[in-house]
Design an enzyme around this catalytic site. Structure first.
Site, short mmCIF file in Angstrom:
data_model
loop_
_atom_site.label_atom_id
_atom_site.label_comp_id
_atom_site.label_asym_id
_atom_site.label_seq_id
_atom_site.Cartn_x
_atom_site.Cartn_y
_atom_site.Cartn_z
N ASP A 1 33.73 48.97 16.10
CA ASP A 1 35.05 48.98 16.72
C ASP A 1 35.31 50.25 17.52
O ASP A 1 35.64 50.20 18.71
CB ASP A 1 36.14 48.81 15.65
CG ASP A 1 36.08 47.47 14.96
OD1 ASP A 1 35.68 46.49 15.61
OD2 ASP A 1 36.43 47.40 13.78
N ARG B 1 42.90 55.64 3.73
CA ARG B 1 43.56 55.60 5.03
C ARG B 1 44.72 56.59 5.16
O ARG B 1 44.83 57.27 6.18
CB ARG B 1 44.05 54.18 5.33
CG ARG B 1 42.90 53.17 5.47
CD ARG B 1 41.93 53.59 6.56
NE ARG B 1 40.89 52.62 6.77
CZ ARG B 1 39.60 52.83 6.56
NH1 ARG B 1 39.19 54.02 6.13
NH2 ARG B 1 38.71 51.90 6.80
N ASP C 1 44.60 47.74 7.23
CA ASP C 1 44.42 49.14 7.63
C ASP C 1 45.32 49.54 8.79
O ASP C 1 45.72 50.70 8.90
CB ASP C 1 42.96 49.41 8.00
CG ASP C 1 42.10 49.63 6.77
OD1 ASP C 1 42.67 49.83 5.68
OD2 ASP C 1 40.86 49.61 6.90
N SER D 1 31.14 43.38 7.91
CA SER D 1 32.15 44.42 8.12
C SER D 1 32.19 45.26 6.85
O SER D 1 32.47 44.74 5.77
CB SER D 1 33.51 43.78 8.39
OG SER D 1 34.50 44.78 8.51
#
Length: 407
Positions: free
Chosen positions: A18, A98, A127, A179
């Site tokens: 990404d 995060r 996220d 992923s």
């Protein structure tokens, strides 16, 4: 803020699929803006290798690599361990990483005088919420760019095509395109064959598990460990004093070798959909188990039961990206109070995916062998008659009323 006014963007950068394509995409779609990449090191180890060269080659003006490992462990992981916080069996590995990264990213954005902060989270995941709530807390006036909510790319296959067209090197291919999210606490696997809930994960396939082995491939001989806690915080492993981070890293090795901490769950995402994931959390699973065993000795009944209820709320707040909320902070204050006497030693036997109690000791133990014994003691068993009469009085009165009214 208008696109034309955005001159400098700070990007949450991992070097994965990404964020690798986001750098050229930002320059193409935001007037060739300056892109500053920021990688938050929360223990992803080898994933940081060659990151600077890759970021600069794809168009970033500079790369920050921030060592957040101690902050992550001490201020995010350990509070969750003390709380016993889970989300539907999930040990919150991505969830509490995060906010740690988001806070550091916002600080860099302010330092650099950036106009916007960018992340590579999809519009389907949790996220995006976790990052953006952190940005709103620490950099509320900066614009937020989320390419997945803007560009025409629809899948990871199209992302790979974009990367190939822009000569961006990738460590993945179309056949191994899980992923993944990795840090010192866990590794997650999503996508590909796991999207069909009828498929069994390929635990025994070489390369699928990275932090350990399948219980089937674990040794036939058990491994014993001893963990010491002080006020709910792990302070020693097998008699050796260590930091919490060092303990987690060592437990990852021991737990991984014994097939500990592998879960396969379908979880309820914050955005409304269900998603299937396989998580590896070997050291974390051991810490949670040992801490729970010690609490069973040191906490009184009502405190323990109330804490277990609030652990669900705590886990939901963390999962939903609300780490910096007043309620989470208030719950942590409650948890810290409960941990004042959670000090002692726990021994566990690790065997083929199992964590088996093998002994627990504490100077603050509320367990009294003299009272609980089946042998002779000073406990007066006649006292229980009056207790039962009073405890059962509401039941007796209700039965009398029901009988009177022919119920």
């Amino acid at each position: 803020m208008e696109k034309k006014d955005i001159k400098k963007v700070v990007l949450a950068y991992s070097g994965g699929l990404d964020t690798s394509i986001i750098i050229p995409w930002l320059k193409e779609n935001y007037n060739n803006c300056e892109v500053i990449a920021v990688a938050g090191n929360v223990g992803q180890a080898d994933e940081l290798e060659g990151l600077e060269e890759k970021a600069l080659k794809t168009g970033a003006s500079k790369l920050y690599v921030l060592d957040l490992t101690d902050d992550y462990v001490d201020n995010y992981i350990i509070p969750c361990v003390k709380a016993g916080a889970l989300y539907e069996e999930y040990y919150l590995g991505t969830s509490h990483a995060r906010p740690c990264i988001a806070k550091a990213l916002a600080e860099i954005a302010i330092k650099e005088g950036a106009d916007a902060i960018c992340h590579g989270c999809t519009g389907k995941g949790n996220d995006q919420v976790r990052f953006e709530l952190g940005f709103k807390k620490f950099a509320p006036n900066l614009a937020i760019i989320a390419p997945w909510r803007e560009w025409s790319i629809k899948s990871r296959e199209e992302e790979i095509e974009y990367a190939e067209a822009h000569n961006i090197p990738l460590k993945i291919n179309r056949e191994t395109n899980y992923s993944k999210d990795k840090n010192l606490w866990h590794l997650s696997h999503e996508g590909m064959d796991l999207e069909d809930t009828g498929n069994e994960p390929q635990y025994e396939k070489k390369g699928f598990l990275e932090m350990g082995v399948s219980p089937i491939d674990a040794p036939d001989k058990p491994t014993y460990i001893e963990l010491d806690f002080n006020k709910g915080v792990p302070v020693a492993l097998d008699g050796k004093k260590m930091t919490a981070k060092e303990i987690i890293l060592e437990l990852n090795k021991l737990g991984g070798a014994n097939g500990i901490g592998i879960i396969d769950i379908v979880e309820n995402r914050l955005v409304g959909m269900k998603c299937r994931g396989v998580y590896e959390t070997p050291g974390g699973a051991i810490l949670y188990k040992a801490h729970s065993v010690l609490e069973s000795l040191c906490l009184d009944k009502y405190t323990m039961h109330e804490k277990q209820k609030l652990a669900v709320t705590f886990g939901e707040l963390v999962y939903n990206g609300q780490w910096f909320s007043p309620l989470r902070e208030a719950l942590s204050a409650f948890v810290d109070k409960t941990q004042e006497n959670v000090t002692g030693k726990v021994r566990l036997k690790l065997y083929k995916g199992n964590m088996i109690n093998a002994g627990v000791w504490s100077d603050y133990s509320l367990y009294s062998e003299e009272i609980a014994t089946f042998g002779e003691s000073d406990y007066n068993q006649k006292d229980s008659e009056g207790f039962i009469n009073l405890f059962g009085l509401p039941t007796k009165v209700q039965a009398m009323v029901d009988k009177k009214n022919n119920k």
